[in-house]
Design a protein around this motif. Sequence first.
Motif, PDB file in Angstrom:
ATOM      1  N   ALA A  52       2.141   9.259  -6.091  1.00  0.00           N
ATOM      2  CA  ALA A  52       2.749  10.573  -5.846  1.00  0.00           C
ATOM      3  C   ALA A  52       3.821  10.877  -6.887  1.00  0.00           C
ATOM      4  O   ALA A  52       3.875  11.981  -7.435  1.00  0.00           O
ATOM      5  CB  ALA A  52       3.343  10.624  -4.439  1.00  0.00           C
ATOM      6  N   SER A  53       4.651   9.914  -7.192  1.00  0.00           N
ATOM      7  CA  SER A  53       5.723  10.102  -8.170  1.00  0.00           C
ATOM      8  C   SER A  53       5.165  10.407  -9.558  1.00  0.00           C
ATOM      9  O   SER A  53       5.684  11.261 -10.280  1.00  0.00           O
ATOM     10  CB  SER A  53       6.597   8.847  -8.212  1.00  0.00           C
ATOM     11  OG  SER A  53       7.564   8.946  -9.219  1.00  0.00           O
ATOM     12  N   THR A  54       4.101   9.711  -9.916  1.00  0.00           N
ATOM     13  CA  THR A  54       3.473   9.919 -11.213  1.00  0.00           C
ATOM     14  C   THR A  54       2.800  11.294 -11.295  1.00  0.00           C
ATOM     15  O   THR A  54       2.787  11.927 -12.349  1.00  0.00           O
ATOM     16  CB  THR A  54       2.432   8.812 -11.483  1.00  0.00           C
ATOM     17  OG1 THR A  54       3.099   7.549 -11.429  1.00  0.00           O
ATOM     18  CG2 THR A  54       1.777   8.968 -12.838  1.00  0.00           C
ATOM     19  N   ALA A  55       2.281  11.762 -10.162  1.00  0.00           N
ATOM     20  CA  ALA A  55       1.565  13.043 -10.135  1.00  0.00           C
ATOM     21  C   ALA A  55       2.498  14.234 -10.307  1.00  0.00           C
ATOM     22  O   ALA A  55       2.073  15.289 -10.765  1.00  0.00           O
ATOM     23  CB  ALA A  55       0.776  13.172  -8.842  1.00  0.00           C
ATOM     24  N   GLY A  56       3.747  14.095  -9.917  1.00  0.00           N
ATOM     25  CA  GLY A  56       4.688  15.200 -10.098  1.00  0.00           C
ATOM     26  C   GLY A  56       5.586  15.406  -8.901  1.00  0.00           C
ATOM     27  O   GLY A  56       5.349  14.870  -7.814  1.00  0.00           O
ATOM     28  N   SER A  57       6.615  16.207  -9.092  1.00  0.00           N
ATOM     29  CA  SER A  57       7.638  16.380  -8.064  1.00  0.00           C
ATOM     30  C   SER A  57       7.137  17.134  -6.829  1.00  0.00           C
ATOM     31  O   SER A  57       7.748  17.052  -5.771  1.00  0.00           O
ATOM     32  CB  SER A  57       8.854  17.101  -8.646  1.00  0.00           C
ATOM     33  OG  SER A  57       8.477  18.388  -9.122  1.00  0.00           O
ATOM     34  N   ASP A  58       6.026  17.852  -6.934  1.00  0.00           N
ATOM     35  CA  ASP A  58       5.496  18.591  -5.786  1.00  0.00           C
ATOM     36  C   ASP A  58       4.557  17.756  -4.921  1.00  0.00           C
ATOM     37  O   ASP A  58       4.065  18.230  -3.906  1.00  0.00           O
ATOM     38  CB  ASP A  58       4.744  19.842  -6.254  1.00  0.00           C
ATOM     39  CG  ASP A  58       5.677  20.871  -6.879  1.00  0.00           C
ATOM     40  OD1 ASP A  58       6.890  20.820  -6.587  1.00  0.00           O
ATOM     41  OD2 ASP A  58       5.196  21.699  -7.665  1.00  0.00           O
ATOM     42  N   VAL A  59       4.296  16.517  -5.332  1.00  0.00           N
ATOM     43  CA  VAL A  59       3.375  15.648  -4.602  1.00  0.00           C
ATOM     44  C   VAL A  59       4.172  14.602  -3.835  1.00  0.00           C
ATOM     45  O   VAL A  59       5.049  13.948  -4.391  1.00  0.00           O
ATOM     46  CB  VAL A  59       2.379  14.967  -5.564  1.00  0.00           C
ATOM     47  CG1 VAL A  59       1.455  14.023  -4.812  1.00  0.00           C
ATOM     48  CG2 VAL A  59       1.577  16.006  -6.328  1.00  0.00           C
ATOM     49  N   THR A  60       3.855  14.446  -2.550  1.00  0.00           N
ATOM     50  CA  THR A  60       4.501  13.431  -1.715  1.00  0.00           C
ATOM     51  C   THR A  60       3.498  12.332  -1.382  1.00  0.00           C
ATOM     52  O   THR A  60       2.281  12.532  -1.480  1.00  0.00           O
ATOM     53  CB  THR A  60       5.025  14.037  -0.404  1.00  0.00           C
ATOM     54  OG1 THR A  60       3.909  14.474   0.377  1.00  0.00           O
ATOM     55  CG2 THR A  60       5.971  15.201  -0.666  1.00  0.00           C
ATOM     56  N   ALA A  61       4.005  11.202  -0.954  1.00  0.00           N
ATOM     57  CA  ALA A  61       3.145  10.081  -0.575  1.00  0.00           C
ATOM     58  C   ALA A  61       2.210  10.464   0.568  1.00  0.00           C
ATOM     59  O   ALA A  61       1.094   9.945   0.659  1.00  0.00           O
ATOM     60  CB  ALA A  61       3.995   8.875  -0.196  1.00  0.00           C
ATOM     61  N   VAL A  87       0.835  -1.204   0.000  1.00  0.00           N
ATOM     62  CA  VAL A  87       0.000   0.000   0.000  1.00  0.00           C
ATOM     63  C   VAL A  87       0.871   1.255   0.000  1.00  0.00           C
ATOM     64  O   VAL A  87       0.611   2.209  -0.734  1.00  0.00           O
ATOM     65  CB  VAL A  87      -0.984  -0.012   1.195  1.00  0.00           C
ATOM     66  CG1 VAL A  87      -1.769   1.287   1.264  1.00  0.00           C
ATOM     67  CG2 VAL A  87      -1.930  -1.205   1.089  1.00  0.00           C
ATOM     68  N   GLN A  88       1.939   1.249   0.791  1.00  0.00           N
ATOM     69  CA  GLN A  88       2.846   2.402   0.824  1.00  0.00           C
ATOM     70  C   GLN A  88       3.536   2.579  -0.527  1.00  0.00           C
ATOM     71  O   GLN A  88       3.671   3.695  -1.018  1.00  0.00           O
ATOM     72  CB  GLN A  88       3.884   2.255   1.937  1.00  0.00           C
ATOM     73  CG  GLN A  88       4.860   3.419   2.034  1.00  0.00           C
ATOM     74  CD  GLN A  88       4.197   4.757   2.328  1.00  0.00           C
ATOM     75  OE1 GLN A  88       3.136   4.837   2.927  1.00  0.00           O
ATOM     76  NE2 GLN A  88       4.836   5.840   1.895  1.00  0.00           N
ATOM     77  N   ALA A  89       3.947   1.482  -1.148  1.00  0.00           N
ATOM     78  CA  ALA A  89       4.583   1.565  -2.473  1.00  0.00           C
ATOM     79  C   ALA A  89       3.604   2.120  -3.500  1.00  0.00           C
ATOM     80  O   ALA A  89       3.993   2.906  -4.378  1.00  0.00           O
ATOM     81  CB  ALA A  89       5.081   0.184  -2.904  1.00  0.00           C
ATOM     82  N   LEU A  90       2.342   1.764  -3.388  1.00  0.00           N
ATOM     83  CA  LEU A  90       1.325   2.286  -4.285  1.00  0.00           C
ATOM     84  C   LEU A  90       1.143   3.789  -4.080  1.00  0.00           C
ATOM     85  O   LEU A  90       1.078   4.552  -5.044  1.00  0.00           O
ATOM     86  CB  LEU A  90       0.012   1.542  -4.054  1.00  0.00           C
ATOM     87  CG  LEU A  90      -1.135   1.835  -4.988  1.00  0.00           C
ATOM     88  CD1 LEU A  90      -0.757   1.589  -6.440  1.00  0.00           C
ATOM     89  CD2 LEU A  90      -2.334   0.971  -4.617  1.00  0.00           C
TER      90      LEU A  90
END
Length: 100
Positions: free
Chosen positions: A38-47, A30-33
């Motif tokens: 977050a990574s796909t959404a962009g550099s300003d988005v964190t998990a 779940v954490q990896a998902l």
Amino acid sequence: TVGSESFKIEGSIGLEVDDPIAFMSDEHAVQALREAIASTAGSDVTAAMVEVSLESVGLRRLSGNGDAHREMECSMPGSNCSSGRRLSGSVTASYTITTH
């Protein structure tokens, strides 16, 4: 902060997994998902900005034949494998990204 806006982005992803029940209860999966979204959404988005809700869509039995990992598990002393079968199915991951 004055003048900062909060946005919510919602979506869903369909995943095909070997064992939906185990996948949904695995904190690391779940954490990896969350991190992948977050990574796909962009550099300003964190998990930490991503909330994920998982739902099992369907289960089906697959033959364990040819599945070396499953065969190894079933051949181990004390294993509880009576049939050479495993469950497979789909998981829908609904997510919400909240930015601040």
